[in-house]
Design a protein around this motif. Structure first.
Motif, PDB file in Angstrom:
ATOM      1  N   LYS A 277       0.859  -1.313   0.281  1.00 59.29           N
ATOM      2  CA  LYS A 277       0.061  -0.016   0.295  1.00 59.29           C
ATOM      3  C   LYS A 277       1.041   1.177  -0.132  1.00 59.29           C
ATOM      4  N   LYS A 278       1.977   1.273   0.569  1.00 55.77           N
ATOM      5  CA  LYS A 278       3.089   2.296   0.394  1.00 55.77           C
ATOM      6  C   LYS A 278       3.379   2.806  -0.596  1.00 55.77           C
ATOM      7  N   PHE A 279       3.364   1.786  -1.656  1.00 57.04           N
ATOM      8  CA  PHE A 279       3.625   2.164  -3.062  1.00 57.04           C
ATOM      9  C   PHE A 279       1.797   1.836  -3.504  1.00 57.04           C
ATOM     10  N   ASN A 280       1.097   2.289  -3.385  1.00 59.81           N
ATOM     11  CA  ASN A 280      -0.012   2.123  -3.842  1.00 59.81           C
ATOM     12  C   ASN A 280      -0.896   1.052  -4.483  1.00 59.81           C
ATOM     13  N   LEU A 281      -0.409   0.034  -4.438  1.00 60.70           N
ATOM     14  CA  LEU A 281      -0.552  -1.435  -4.222  1.00 60.70           C
ATOM     15  C   LEU A 281      -1.866  -1.625  -3.521  1.00 60.70           C
ATOM     16  N   LEU A 282      -2.802  -2.275  -4.727  1.00 61.01           N
ATOM     17  CA  LEU A 282      -3.753  -2.870  -3.352  1.00 61.01           C
ATOM     18  C   LEU A 282      -3.717  -4.090  -3.874  1.00 61.01           C
ATOM     19  N   LEU A 283      -3.819  -4.672  -3.050  1.00 51.27           N
ATOM     20  CA  LEU A 283      -3.608  -6.539  -2.806  1.00 51.27           C
ATOM     21  C   LEU A 283      -4.675  -6.962  -2.177  1.00 51.27           C
ATOM     22  N   VAL A 284      -4.615  -8.463  -2.981  1.00 44.24           N
ATOM     23  CA  VAL A 284      -5.804  -8.924  -1.182  1.00 44.24           C
ATOM     24  C   VAL A 284      -4.591 -10.429  -0.752  1.00 44.24           C
ATOM     25  N   PRO A 285      -4.309 -10.499   0.766  1.00 47.23           N
ATOM     26  CA  PRO A 285      -3.363 -11.556   0.999  1.00 47.23           C
ATOM     27  C   PRO A 285      -4.101 -12.763   0.502  1.00 47.23           C
ATOM     28  N   GLY A 286      -3.827 -13.643   0.769  1.00 39.37           N
ATOM     29  CA  GLY A 286      -4.075 -14.920   0.512  1.00 39.37           C
ATOM     30  C   GLY A 286      -4.942 -15.425   1.790  1.00 39.37           C
ATOM     31  N   SER A 287      -4.460 -15.357   2.767  1.00 35.92           N
ATOM     32  CA  SER A 287      -5.446 -15.561   3.701  1.00 35.92           C
ATOM     33  C   SER A 287      -6.572 -16.068   3.563  1.00 35.92           C
ATOM     34  N   ALA A 288      -7.087 -14.371   3.006  1.00 35.49           N
ATOM     35  CA  ALA A 288      -9.076 -14.573   2.379  1.00 35.49           C
ATOM     36  C   ALA A 288      -8.863 -15.753   2.044  1.00 35.49           C
ATOM     37  N   PHE A 289      -8.097 -16.461   1.151  1.00 31.56           N
ATOM     38  CA  PHE A 289      -8.512 -17.498   0.354  1.00 31.56           C
ATOM     39  C   PHE A 289      -8.138 -18.800   0.894  1.00 31.56           C
ATOM     40  N   GLY A 290      -7.559 -18.865   2.636  1.00 30.93           N
ATOM     41  CA  GLY A 290      -7.169 -19.574   2.965  1.00 30.93           C
ATOM     42  C   GLY A 290      -5.696 -20.191   2.677  1.00 30.93           C
ATOM     43  N   CYS A 291      -4.759 -19.163   2.158  1.00 33.27           N
ATOM     44  CA  CYS A 291      -3.670 -19.866   2.380  1.00 33.27           C
ATOM     45  C   CYS A 291      -2.299 -18.468   2.183  1.00 33.27           C
ATOM     46  N   PRO A 292      -2.387 -18.630   3.318  1.00 30.53           N
ATOM     47  CA  PRO A 292      -1.272 -17.079   3.674  1.00 30.53           C
ATOM     48  C   PRO A 292       0.518 -18.207   3.031  1.00 30.53           C
TER      49      PRO A 292
END
Lengths: 396, 396
Positions: free
Chosen positions: A350-365
């Motif tokens: 996010k510090k580089f303005n990149l919005l990503l979704v953590p793998g944890s949200a898919f059961g895969c940290p």
């Protein structure tokens, strides 16, 4: 005063909303063109041009009370016949209208399937990483989602781990191929082996285990990859399909369920799907779009646009040191995060303005999802931000 | 292998299907033109002519990824604003987009409301006669439908009986006005008295009792009748609305829910409705038709067609001796059966090729429902059959 179940779910939703609001805040500070939102799976490629003329054709040629009216809860019979003919031709099968139930997208399809199958406490298995909504869909019907840990080297189904999870409470298994978030297409061998495991377990336990293949990305594939047809591998199988991605019509809520001819209790299952469509409040899949898709069954969005995006992003990320499987389908990349804490990684991004979704949200940290269904130009512009992120972790 | 709940429901469905098949059988023997099917509430009046040009306008002027794309699960914000403005103007209210959730018809709306409100074992009350699906919708969320016996002289809400049924398990009350099957519009006085009962019970029990007004027939009214706006009577109230009847678009699954500004736990309720729309698999109300209805908020089908049907059928039935309340809205007549056994009466009617639905299906035995949303000519042709049916019972 809302229900206890919904209290929890509404609280979770606030987290997602908070993320969305944060994106808007970043856009306000840095300008929308400098914020790189890789978080949402909303197709950016336009629907096929002929959708418009097909709608016109239908409105001009068919009676409005037919086009906008009620029909059988499973959908128009002529539409279901067209779809079964189309699938038969493509996969040399022998389906007819009775094998098809028109649904409000794949989400509607999965819900009527689970309503049909689940008694309270029944277990539904899925392989991590998995689409987070599966948990909600299963819990809608008081079932329990059981997650099989991933095979992170191939992201093919982890069958050894699966065997351990199957019990006499296992009512169904949901797979998703091409996969969200990995982009992997389950191979012929993987599906054969999966069918063997399920057949052995059915015999051993004396139960029926239904296999639901969720395939909204079936047509979004690259480099001539093919998606094997699950109906040929395992008799107790369903396909959940949606035109949301293949025709870029996600808002129209149009899809279907295919029921394998050889399925246990075939007649009961199709009657129940019909009733479930009605009583869950769908009533029927939206009528005009049922008629639309029947007229463009072989249409597709321009998949090359997604392919160009994939290649640009995949090549850059691997070049700068990220470890990532090359997706064969869908429009997601699922690289390994350079630190185990994928949530921390997303905060850093996010510090580089990149919005990503953590793998944890898919059961895969330990992984992170990037949706590359955004413009090529935006991806190009974002590459230096990924480079800076890689440098932060001293990759390469 | 289907779930226990669905086994029962699927068996019931077979009964309805059997009735439908019998109709087809009669049509085969006597010719379709000689069978009078008064059993189905499928609008026969055409949608307003401008629906077609509005669809064209939208397809030509708006971006396809907007028209067919995802939006907030509650619906497009501009559409919700247009609807709230429209309602404000009509009823001098002060709603905004947050008070509106776009839904897949009224059936979708009722389901997300009940998902939002019900814990297992919670009770939802309704007045007989009632639309049979309410029971299924409530049981989708493990609630229990409690039926208040009808006041068969007026078919207004039976408030004395209601008082007896309200307990601390009562989470909601569903009313339906204009009513299916009676055609009665609940009066200003009835709604005031109803609100008084609910407010007193809320105070007495220390609970919140939500009132859901199911109003798909709101625009189908005759003789300048007006449908009072429930939001003005009771603060914990919702309206479930659908364009299925007012615009003859039942297959398109487009409607909305209105949430009263003054409601207890307003914020939680609207968040939960948003999440419920998503996780039940609706995701959002069909996108193109959200945009369509926003452009024809004051359009209506030609209600005079239904009025002519009502007058023809009502005048004939009362002339030949049937006892029936004159409907003020919807497109149903609900006469008393000359014998207590309404199912037997419907069997007798079949001898004259009249297909009717017993009041028992609406929790109100001793009555029968006739859907007069069929052609005027067909009704004319059927009158002699009703005369013969009356003679069978020596009416008049």
């Amino acid at each position: 005063m809302i229900s206890n179940k919904m209290k929890k779910l509404t609280a979770n939703n606030s987290t997602i909303r908070a993320m969305f609001e944060e994106g808007k805040k970043l856009a306000k500070i840095y300008g929308e063109e400098n914020v790189f939102d890789y978080s949402i799976g909303n197709p950016n490629v336009e629907p096929p041009e002929n959708i418009k003329s097909i709608i016109n054709e239908i409105l001009n040629e068919e009676s409005p009370n037919l086009v906008h009216g009620y029909m059988n809860n499973s959908g128009y019979e002529d539409v279901r016949t067209s779809i079964s003919d189309f699938i038969n031709k493509k996969h040399s099968l022998n389906l007819n209208k009775d094998n098809i139930v028109m649904t409000c997208g794949a989400a509607g399809g999965l819900n009527i399937l689970l309503k049909t199958l689940l008694n309270p406490e029944d277990e539904v298995i899925t392989f991590a990483p998995f689409f987070g909504e599966y948990k909600n869909y299963v819990e809608n019907f008081d079932g329990k989602l059981v997650v099989v840990e991933p095979d992170t080297t191939t992201f093919e189904p982890n069958l050894d781990a699966l065997k351990e999870k199957i019990t006499n409470k296992t009512k169904a298994l949901i797979i998703n191929t091409p996969n969200n978030p990995t982009g992997v297409i389950y191979s012929d061998k993987a599906l054969k082996d999966l069918a063997t495991v399920l057949n052995e377990k059915q015999q051993e336990l004396g139960t029926t285990i239904y296999l639901i293949s969720d395939e909204p990305y079936r047509e979004i594939v690259y480099d001539n990859a093919e998606v094997p047809c699950i109906l040929k591998y395992y008799k107790n199988s369903f396909i959940g399909y949606s035109y949301s991605k293949s025709l870029s019509l996600p808002g129209e809520r149009i899809g279907y369920v295919v029921i394998n001819n050889e399925m246990d209790d075939f007649e009961d299952v199709i009657s129940s799907l019909n009733v479930a469509n009605r009583i869950l409040g769908f009533v029927n899949a939206p009528s005009l779009f049922q008629r639309v898709i029947a007229k463009c069954l072989d249409a597709e969005v321009d998949v090359n646009i997604y392919k160009r995006n994939r290649d640009l992003l995949y090549n850059h990320l691997t070049k700068i040191g990220f470890d990532c499987i090359k997706p064969q389908g869908a429009f997601y990349l699922f690289p390994k995060t350079p630190i185990a804490d994928d949530k921390k990684f997303c905060e850093d991004a996010k510090k580089f303005n990149l919005l990503l979704v953590p793998g944890s949200a898919f059961g895969c940290p330990g992984f992170v999802r990037l949706s590359y269904c955004i413009s090529y130009e935006k991806i190009e512009k974002s590459l230096s931000a990924f480079t800076k992120l890689a440098e932060l972790y001293n990759l390469k």
